[in-house]
Design a protein around this motif. Structure first.
Motif, PDB file in Angstrom:
ATOM      1  N   LEU A 212     -91.132  23.910  71.489  1.00 43.46           N
ATOM      2  CA  LEU A 212     -90.479  24.636  70.410  1.00 43.46           C
ATOM      3  C   LEU A 212     -89.809  25.870  71.005  1.00 43.46           C
ATOM      4  O   LEU A 212     -90.487  26.738  71.553  1.00 43.46           O
ATOM      5  N   GLY A 213     -88.502  25.926  70.912  1.00 40.20           N
ATOM      6  CA  GLY A 213     -87.791  27.051  71.496  1.00 40.20           C
ATOM      7  C   GLY A 213     -87.393  28.050  70.419  1.00 40.20           C
ATOM      8  O   GLY A 213     -86.983  27.671  69.334  1.00 40.20           O
ATOM      9  N   VAL A 214     -87.521  29.344  70.714  1.00 42.18           N
ATOM     10  CA  VAL A 214     -87.120  30.378  69.764  1.00 42.18           C
ATOM     11  C   VAL A 214     -85.603  30.557  69.840  1.00 42.18           C
ATOM     12  O   VAL A 214     -85.063  30.815  70.913  1.00 42.18           O
ATOM     13  N   TYR A 215     -84.936  30.378  68.692  1.00 44.12           N
ATOM     14  CA  TYR A 215     -83.478  30.469  68.688  1.00 44.12           C
ATOM     15  C   TYR A 215     -82.990  31.818  68.170  1.00 44.12           C
ATOM     16  O   TYR A 215     -82.055  32.375  68.706  1.00 44.12           O
ATOM     17  N   VAL A 216     -83.584  32.306  67.066  1.00 42.09           N
ATOM     18  CA  VAL A 216     -83.267  33.665  66.626  1.00 42.09           C
ATOM     19  C   VAL A 216     -84.564  34.371  66.268  1.00 42.09           C
ATOM     20  O   VAL A 216     -85.553  33.736  65.891  1.00 42.09           O
TER      21      VAL A 216
END
Lengths: 564, 215
Positions: A212-216
Motif C-alpha cells: 500500500l503506497g501513500v499517494y497524498v
C-alpha cells in the motif's frame, strides 16, 4: 362514605388556647386527630416525622414571630395545608398569609367546634386539590420539555443530514472535476475533513500484492519527528489493521493505539497518534486502496464518523479508478508516440548500417569478383582454372557475408522454427563472438509456437539483455531462463556482473536499450522488471501475457512488425 | 539412371543446377517446381528417385515438402539450404529428408550427395554432419525436470527469505531492491513452482530443505 382521616399538628405556645383547640377537635369529628407542640422547631421536627396533613399555626411563638413563622413553615413543608391562628384584629396579617398560600385563618377565641372542624376539613381538601393540580402541571411541563428536546434533536439530526448530503454532493463535484490523480486524492482528503475532523490523514493505494503506497497526505507535519508520508510503502501483511481493510474490505477503528499491540509507532507520527480510523476504497468489486485518518487524542472517532467516511468511499473510489485509468491511457499514448519516434530512428540507423555493409563489404567483394573473372577470361585455358577457383573462394565468402547480414537483421529461424531454436542459435553465435557462456533453462516452450510478436519480443529482449551483459557486466557467463505457462511467457536474463542502478540506466536512454525493452514488453501488455544495483549483478525479468495478447493481436500486429 | 525433380523458387538457381546435373551422364532431370506446393504435386505425378529441394520456398517450405513427400512417396528428399544450423538439419531429418546439403558446397559434393541418397543412404554436408547427428533424435536443450532449476538466483534468494517469514518490505531492505521488484520475483517463483499461497511456499521450502523447522 367515611371522610378521609386528617392528622392535624397544632403549634401553639399558649397552653390554654392549645387546650381549647384540642378539646374542640376531639369533641367534633372522629376522623380528625391532633398532635401539639409549643415551638416552631419542634413543629418542623414533627413534620419531618411525616403523617401531618394540616397545621394550625400560632404566629407568635417563642422561637419565631409574625409572618416569618408562616413563611419558614411553608418553605419547610410546601405540601402541607397551613391555617394561621391569629389574635382578633390582626386581619391584615392573616390575609397576607392567605395571599402567600395559607389555606384559611382563624381568630383565637372566636372559634367554635363546628367552625374549627369545617375549616380544617376544607383546608385539607383544598390543599389536596392544589397538590393534584400542581402535580398535573409539573407533569405537563415535564412532557413539554421532553417534546421540545425531541424536536430539537430531530432538527439537529435533519440539519446534520442536510450538511452531510451537501458535503457529499460537493465531494462528488470536486472528485469528478479532475482526472488528475493527485488532484482527485487531494480533494478527497479535503472533503473528508468536512465529514470527519481528523488531525492528519492520507490516502494509500494498492500497488500490488500486499503493498500500500501513500499517494497524498495531510497534516503530518504537525507530529514531531514525522518524515514525509508521501511515497512510503506499507506492507499490509506487516500491519494487521491495514491487512483487514485490504483483504477483508472492512473499515477498522482503533480507539486507542497505545492499547493496540500491532500498532507501529515508528512510522509517520505513529508515536503520537492515539486514535485511528481506516476505510477501504473499493472500485469494480475490489479494494483499490484506503484512507487513513489520525487523531492525537484517543477515543475521538465514533461509529458515526466511520459511517460518514464510508459514505464517501463509493464515489471516491470511482474517481480514483477513473483518474488511474486516464493516467494509464495517457502514459500509454505518450509511450506509443515516443516509441514510434524511436522506431523511425532505429529504422534509419539500420538502413544506414545495411547501406554501408552493402557498399563497403559486399560491393567491394563483387568488384573483386568481377575483376577476377575478367582477368580469367583473358588468360590461357591452362591458367584460367586457378583464377576461377580464387573467384569461387571469394564467392563463398560473399555468400557467408550475405547470410550473416540477413541473420543479423532477423533470424529466419525465429519464423521457421520458433523461439527455442532461434535462441539456441543465438546463444551459440553469442558465445562465439563474446566468449560469454550461457546457462539456459526453459520450461513449457519446446514444440510450442507463440504469436509472432510474442516470439519476436522475447527473442529481442534476450538479445538486447545479453548485448548489455557483454558490453557492461564484465563476466564470463550469464544465465537465461524462459518459462511459459498457459497464459504467461516469462523471460529472464541474469548475470553476476558489475550491476547498475536501474533508474540511472533507464534515464541514460538509448544506449543500453532498457527503456526500449520495457516499452516492448508493455506494448504487449506485459512488464519488465529490472533488478540490479552496482556491484550486485543484474536480473531482467519480462512477463509477457499470452492470452490477453491473443485477443487484441490484430491491433498489435502492425507495431510488432514495424519494430523489426 | 537416377531420376531427379528440382524445386527452388529462384529461376537462376534452377538454371545453374540444371546445367550442373546435365553434365552427369546417369542423372536425368525429369521435372522442376518453383514453390513447395508445386514440388509436392510434381513428385507425386512423376515419382522421381530424388527430389532436390530448397529449404526456403513460398507456399510450402522445404521442411514441410520433405514431410509430405516422405509420407506419400518413396522419393528420397535432399534438402538444399543456406542454413548450417543444427536445428534446421535436425528438423529436416526428423521430417523425413534423406540428406541435407549447404548451398555453398562444391558441385562435386552435390553430385555425390544425390548418389548417396539415391542408393538408400543418408548424406549431410561435412560442416554440419557431426553435430547434427549428435543432436538428431535427441531432445535438445536443458529442460529441467525439477521446477526449482527454473528459478533464477534472485528468485531463490527471495524464496528463502519469504519462507523464513520475512515480509516483502523486509526482503526489500535485505536485498536492496524495491518491494515492487520483490513482488515480481515472488509472483514469478510461486507461479514456476505452482504454489498458491504463502503456506504452500513454506511447506515447499521445508520439503526442499531450504529452511528447517527446528531452526
Amino acid at each position: 362514605m367515611a371522610p378521609d382521616p386528617i392528622h392535624v399538628l397544632l403549634i401553639e405556645d399558649d397552653r390554654s388556647h392549645a387546650h381549647i383547640a384540642r378539646a374542640l377537635i376531639k369533641s367534633g369529628d372522629d376522623s380528625i386527630s391532633c398532635d401539639w407542640v409549643e415551638t416552631l422547631a419542634d413543629g418542623l421536627n414533627r413534620l419531618d416525622a411525616g403523617g401531618i396533613d394540616v397545621v394550625l399555626l400560632d404566629f407568635g411563638l417563642p422561637d419565631s414571630h409574625g409572618l416569618d413563622t408562616f413563611l419558614r413553615l411553608q418553605a419547610h413543608s410546601p405540601s402541607v395545608a397551613v391555617i394561621p391562628l391569629t389574635g382578633t384584629g390582626d386581619d391584615a396579617l392573616a390575609l397576607k398569609a392567605v395571599h402567600l398560600g395559607a389555606q384559611d385563618y382563624l381568630f383565637k377565641g372566636a372559634v367554635n367546634q363546628q367552625l374549627l372542624t369545617r375549616t380544617i376539613r376544607y383546608a385539607f381538601e383544598r390543599k389536596r386539590q392544589e397538590e393534584a393540580l400542581r402535580r398535573a402541571r409539573d407533569e405537563l411541563e415535564l412532557r413539554v420539555a421532553e417534546r421540545t428536546a425531541e424536536l430539537r434533536d430531530l432538527y439537529d439530526a435533519e440539519r446534520r443530514a442536510r450538511e452531510t448530503a451537501e458535503t457529499l454532493r460537493a465531494a462528488n463535484l470536486a472528485l469528478t472535476r479532475s482526472l488528475n490523480l493527485d488532484e482527485v486524492l487531494t480533494s478527497l482528503l479535503d472533503c473528508l475533513a468536512h465529514l470527519v475532523p481528523y488531525d492528519s490523514a492520507c490516502v494509500m493505494l494498492h500497488t500490488g500484492d500486499s503493498q500500500l503506497g501513500v499517494y497524498v497526505a495531510h497534516g503530518y507535519e504537525q507530529w514531531p519527528q514525522s518524515e514525509p508520508m508521501r511515497r512510503i510503502v506499507f506492507d499490509a501483511q506487516a500491519h494487521p489493521h491495514l491487512g483487514r481493510i485490504l483483504f477483508q474490505g472492512e473499515s477498522v477503528l482503533i480507539p486507542d493505539t497505545s492499547e493496540e499491540p500491532s500498532w507501529d509507532a515508528t512510522i509517520g507520527g505513529g508515536a503520537v497518534i492515539r486514535n485511528w480510523l481506516g476505510v477501504p476504497l473499493a472500485a469494480r468489486g475490489r479494494v483499490i486502496g484506503l484512507y487513513s485518518m489520525d487523531k492525537g487524542a484517543p477515543g475521538f472517532f465514533t461509529a458515526e464518523h466511520r459511517q460518514l467516511a464510508e459514505m464517501l468511499t463509493a464515489q471516491a473510489a470511482a474517481a480514483i479508478d477513473n483518474a488511474r485509468l486516464f493516467a494509464d491511457v495517457h502514459s500509454r499514448e505518450e509511450q506509443l508516440r515516443a516509441l514510434s519516434r524511436r522506431l523511425v530512428e532505429v529504422q534509419e540507423s539500420e538502413r544506414r548500417l545495411i547501406a554501408r555493409e552493402l557498399h563497403d563489404e559486399i560491393g567491394q567483394m563483387l568488384t573483386g569478383l568481377k575483376l577476377l573473372l575478367g582477368t580469367a577470361l583473358r588468360l590461357p585455358p591452362e591458367t584460367m582454372g586457378e583464377r576461377l577457383s580464387q573467384a569461387q573462394e571469394l564467392l563463398n565468402e560473399l555468400m557467408g557475408r550475405v547470410r550473416n547480414l540477413s541473420l543479423d537483421l532477423r533470424p529466419a529461424m525465429l519464423d521457421d522454427l520458433g523461439l527455442l531454436h532461434a535462441l539456441f542459435w543465438h546463444f551459440e553465435r553469442y558465445t562465439q563472438q563474446t566468449g560469454i557462456e550461457i546457462q539456459f533453462t526453459h520450461t513449457g516452450i519446446e514444440g510450442r509456437r507463440f504469436a509472432h510478436e510474442i516470439e519476436t519480443a522475447a527473442y529481442r529482449l534476450i538479445q538486447e539483455a545479453l548485448t548489455n551483459v557483454a558490453r557492461y557486466a564484465g563476466v564470463g557467463n550469464a544465465s537465461v531462463h524462459v518459462w511459459a505457462s498457459d497464459d504467461l511467457l516469462t523471460v529472464q536474463v541474469e548475470d553476476r556482473g558489475c550491476g547498475f542502478d536501474p533508474e540511472t540506466a533507464i534515464a541514460a536512454g538509448r544506449s543500453n536499450g532498457l527503456a526500449g525493452m520495457r516499452e516492448r514488453a508493455e506494448l504487449l501488455g506485459g512488464s519488465l522488471t529490472i533488478d540490479s544495483s552496482p556491484g550486485a549483478g543484474a536480473n531482467l525479468t519480462a512477463n509477457l501475457p499470452l492470452k490477453a495478447h491473443d485477443e487484441d493481436s490484430s491491433s498489435q500486429n502492425g507495431e510488432g512488425r514495424d519494430a523489426e | 539412371m537416377i531420376t531427379i525433380v528440382l524445386a527452388d523458387d529462384h529461376h537462376i538457381v534452377r538454371q545453374a543446377m540444371r546445367a550442373l546435373l546435365e553434365t552427369v551422364p546417369d542423372f536425368k532431370l525429369v521435372g522442376e517446381a518453383g514453390d513447395g506446393l508445386e514440388a509436392v504435386r510434381t513428385v507425386e505425378r512423376l515419382t522421381p528417385g530424388v527430389l532436390v529441394c530448397d529449404l526456403m520456398m513460398p507456399a510450402l517450405n522445404g521442411l514441410e515438402v520433405a514431410r509430405q513427400v516422405a509420407q506419400r512417396t518413396r522419393t528420397r528428399v535432399l534438402i538444399l539450404s543456406m542454413h548450417s544450423n543444427d536445428a534446421y538439419v535436425s528438423e529436416a531429418l526428423s521430417n523425413g529428408a534423406a540428406g541435407y546439403v549447404l548451398k555453398d558446397c562444391q558441385s562435386s559434393e552435390l553430385i555425390h550427395a544425390i548418389r548417396e541418397i539415391a542408393a538408400g543412404r543418408r548424406y549431410l554436408s561435412p560442416q554440419i554432419s557431426e553435430r547434427a547427428i549428435e543432436l538428431y533424435g535427441r531432445k535438445f536443450g536443458n529442460m529441467p525436470e525439477d521446477p526449482y532449476q527454473t528459478l533464477t538466483t534472485r528468485e531463490r534468494e527471495v524464496l528463502q527469505l519469504a519462507a523464513e517469514g520475512r515480509t516483502n518490505a523486509q526482503i526489500s531492505e535485505r536485498l536492496f531492491i524495491s518491494p515492487r521488484t520483490i513482488e515480481t520475483h515472488r509472483a514469478n517463483l510461486m507461479r514456476k513452482l505452482g504454489l498458491q499461497n504463502h503456506g504452500e511456499l513454506i511447506r515447499y521450502a521445508v520439503k526442499r530443505g531450504i529452511i528447517s523447522l527446528d531452526g
